[in-house]
Design an enzyme around this catalytic site. Structure first.
Site, mmCIF file in Angstrom:
data_model
loop_
_atom_site.group_PDB
_atom_site.id
_atom_site.type_symbol
_atom_site.label_atom_id
_atom_site.label_comp_id
_atom_site.label_asym_id
_atom_site.label_seq_id
_atom_site.Cartn_x
_atom_site.Cartn_y
_atom_site.Cartn_z
ATOM 1 N N TYR A 142 36.588 44.984 58.311
ATOM 2 C CA TYR A 142 37.231 44.077 59.266
ATOM 3 C C TYR A 142 37.196 44.631 60.689
ATOM 4 O O TYR A 142 37.495 43.931 61.652
ATOM 5 C CB TYR A 142 38.689 43.798 58.875
ATOM 6 C CG TYR A 142 38.843 43.006 57.587
ATOM 7 C CD1 TYR A 142 37.779 42.298 57.042
ATOM 8 C CD2 TYR A 142 40.047 42.966 56.912
ATOM 9 C CE1 TYR A 142 37.912 41.575 55.869
ATOM 10 C CE2 TYR A 142 40.200 42.247 55.735
ATOM 11 C CZ TYR A 142 39.116 41.551 55.220
ATOM 12 O OH TYR A 142 39.251 40.841 54.052
ATOM 13 N N LYS A 192 33.130 50.405 45.284
ATOM 14 C CA LYS A 192 31.877 49.970 44.662
ATOM 15 C C LYS A 192 30.854 51.086 44.889
ATOM 16 O O LYS A 192 29.847 50.912 45.597
ATOM 17 C CB LYS A 192 31.402 48.656 45.286
ATOM 18 C CG LYS A 192 32.268 47.461 44.927
ATOM 19 C CD LYS A 192 31.917 46.870 43.569
ATOM 20 C CE LYS A 192 30.608 46.120 43.617
ATOM 21 N NZ LYS A 192 30.196 45.638 42.271
ATOM 22 N N ASP A 224 35.105 45.339 41.212
ATOM 23 C CA ASP A 224 34.926 44.070 40.492
ATOM 24 C C ASP A 224 35.526 44.168 39.088
ATOM 25 O O ASP A 224 36.190 43.248 38.607
ATOM 26 C CB ASP A 224 33.449 43.642 40.450
ATOM 27 C CG ASP A 224 32.511 44.749 40.004
ATOM 28 O OD1 ASP A 224 32.915 45.929 40.023
ATOM 29 O OD2 ASP A 224 31.364 44.440 39.625
ATOM 30 N N ASP A 248 42.579 43.474 50.254
ATOM 31 C CA ASP A 248 43.009 42.148 50.682
ATOM 32 C C ASP A 248 42.963 41.197 49.482
ATOM 33 O O ASP A 248 43.916 40.458 49.189
ATOM 34 C CB ASP A 248 42.041 41.668 51.780
ATOM 35 C CG ASP A 248 42.575 40.489 52.565
ATOM 36 O OD1 ASP A 248 43.684 40.034 52.262
ATOM 37 O OD2 ASP A 248 41.860 40.012 53.458
ATOM 38 N N ASP A 252 46.305 40.107 46.728
ATOM 39 C CA ASP A 252 46.689 38.700 46.570
ATOM 40 C C ASP A 252 46.588 38.278 45.110
ATOM 41 O O ASP A 252 47.428 37.528 44.607
ATOM 42 C CB ASP A 252 45.792 37.792 47.420
ATOM 43 C CG ASP A 252 46.372 37.585 48.813
ATOM 44 O OD1 ASP A 252 47.332 38.284 49.159
ATOM 45 O OD2 ASP A 252 45.861 36.715 49.540
#
Ligand code: NAD
Length: 367
Positions: A142, A192, A224, A248, A252
């Site tokens: 980001y 990852k 994942d 992020d 959630d």
């Protein structure tokens, strides 16, 4: 010795409404537990814009840097939707996070038994769930450069850069290990590393930091797979440490394991200050909820539990934090519900202040 200091920024919409209940609870701890705070209150978001023309006044920013902890309600609302980007209410929040350098975002996902039916997952998978996601908050894709949209061979190309220094990974890892030490001493790091160099570095650095926390059981998981495991068997985790982007999404996802937005607290921590306490801001995950503002319908529990996190992580009062969390648990077990926690059953919802009253009564009963 002076009392610990707390800056309260209620903000906009239901932020101000839920904070009224939290102030009553803060006062209760002062009166009944000999745990008084020097509380100051100021404006943020649209409320600050209305008075000062900016979503966070410099004086408020300076105060936030001085206090032991900041407790924020929520910012935003339709009235401010058409403001210039630079003065939107959210910019006040982002300025606080950036200038206080709050690099570790703590998002607990805790399922109160009384609300287990509320989850979209089966009750036995979520009942008793208590996990903590630590998301690196100030670096990663980001923020990485280069970024932007440019032309290449007559095609538009969008670019963002995942970039982490070892120092950025390390400080978040230390925060996560410290947390694990205060909990069940298990940490799962997610990246990852199979396809990203930043993931390989992430894994290496977390493994190096582990040497300083031999009591903590460390595991690594591809993010994942982590997403799958979170919805398959979330109770296998204690603390999860992951980067800004994966965090992020994963936080959630974990949040929804527990049901309502009105129940979710969070903390954002930075480096230790001179007194040893981390820079810290506590806030509910929800926004200003314009659809129910001014109607006494807001659930104050997310903000109440954010204050419980402050007791635990800023003020080293884990026992008192547990007392407050247990009071919330008792109220829910007794069937007290704000509207957002009502299912199909025929129960009358309590108001925001009704929920505050019930939590205070449960606190009294805990003495
Ligand atoms: P929201 O979280 O404000 O509301 C989403 C839905 O959940 C609404 O139906 C609302 O009524 C309900 N809800 C949220 N909190 C609740 C509570 N405590 N009790 C009962 N019901 C609750 O998200 P939104 O509607 O997307 O955004 C509204 C405004 O809030 C926007 O201006 C947005 O930018 C802002 N926002 C601020 C923050 C923050 O301050 N951290 C976070 C998210 C959104």
């Amino acid at each position: 010795m002076s009392n610990p200091s707390l800056l309260i920024l209620p903000g906009d919409g239901i932020g101000a409404e839920v904070m009224v209940e939290v102030r009553r609870i803060i006062d209760w701890f002062g009166a009944k537990r000999d745990l008084a705070f020097d509380v100051s209150e100021d404006l943020v978001g649209g409320a600050a814009y209305d008075k000062h023309g900016v979503p966070l006044h410099d004086d408020t920013m300076a105060k936030a840097q001085e206090v032991d902890a900041v407790l924020l309600g929520a910012v935003g609302g339709p009235k401010y939707d058409n403001l210039d980007f630079s003065v939107k209410p959210e910019r006040g929040l982002l300025r606080l996070r950036k200038e206080m350098d709050l690099f570790a975002n703590l998002r607990p996902a805790q399922c109160f038994d009384a609300l287990a039916d509320f989850s979209s997952l089966k009750t036995d998978i979520v009942a008793g769930l208590d996990i903590m996601i630590v998301r690196e908050l100030t670096s990663g894709v980001y923020f990485g450069e280069p970024r932007g949209i440019h032309m290449e061979d007559n095609l538009r190309v969008g670019v963002n850069t995942q970039r982490y220094t070892e120092a950025e990974i390390e400080r978040g890892a230390r925060a996560a290990f410290e947390l694990a030490m205060k909990r069940d001493k298990r940490l799962c790091s997610m990246e990852k590393a199979n396809v990203m160099e930043s993931g390989i570095l992430w894994r290496d650095v977390v493994t190096e930091v582990h040497a300083d926390y031999p009591e903590v059981e460390l595991s690594h998981m591809y993010a994942d797979n982590g997403a799958m495991q979170l919805v398959r068997a979330p109770k296998q985790f204690d603390v999860i440490y992951t980067d800004n982007l994966f965090g992020d999404i994963l936080s959630d996802c974990a949040a929804m394991l527990t049901g309502s937005l009105g129940m979710l607290p969070s903390a954002s921590l930075g480096a230790p200050m001179a007194n040893g306490r981390p820079k810290a801001m506590y806030e509910p995950v929800h926004g200003s909820a314009p659809d129910i503002t001014g109607q006494g319908k807001a659930n104050p529990i997310a903000c109440v539990l954010s204050f419980a996190m402050a007791l635990r992580y800023s003020f080293d009062k884990g026992d008192e934090a547990t007392r407050l969390e247990q009071a919330v648990e008792k109220v829910l077990a007794d069937g007290v519900r704000t509207g957002d926690l009502l299912g199909d059953e025929d129960t009358t919802p309590v108001s925001t202040s009704g929920m505050g009253d019930a939590i205070l009564a449960a606190l009294d009963a805990s003495l």
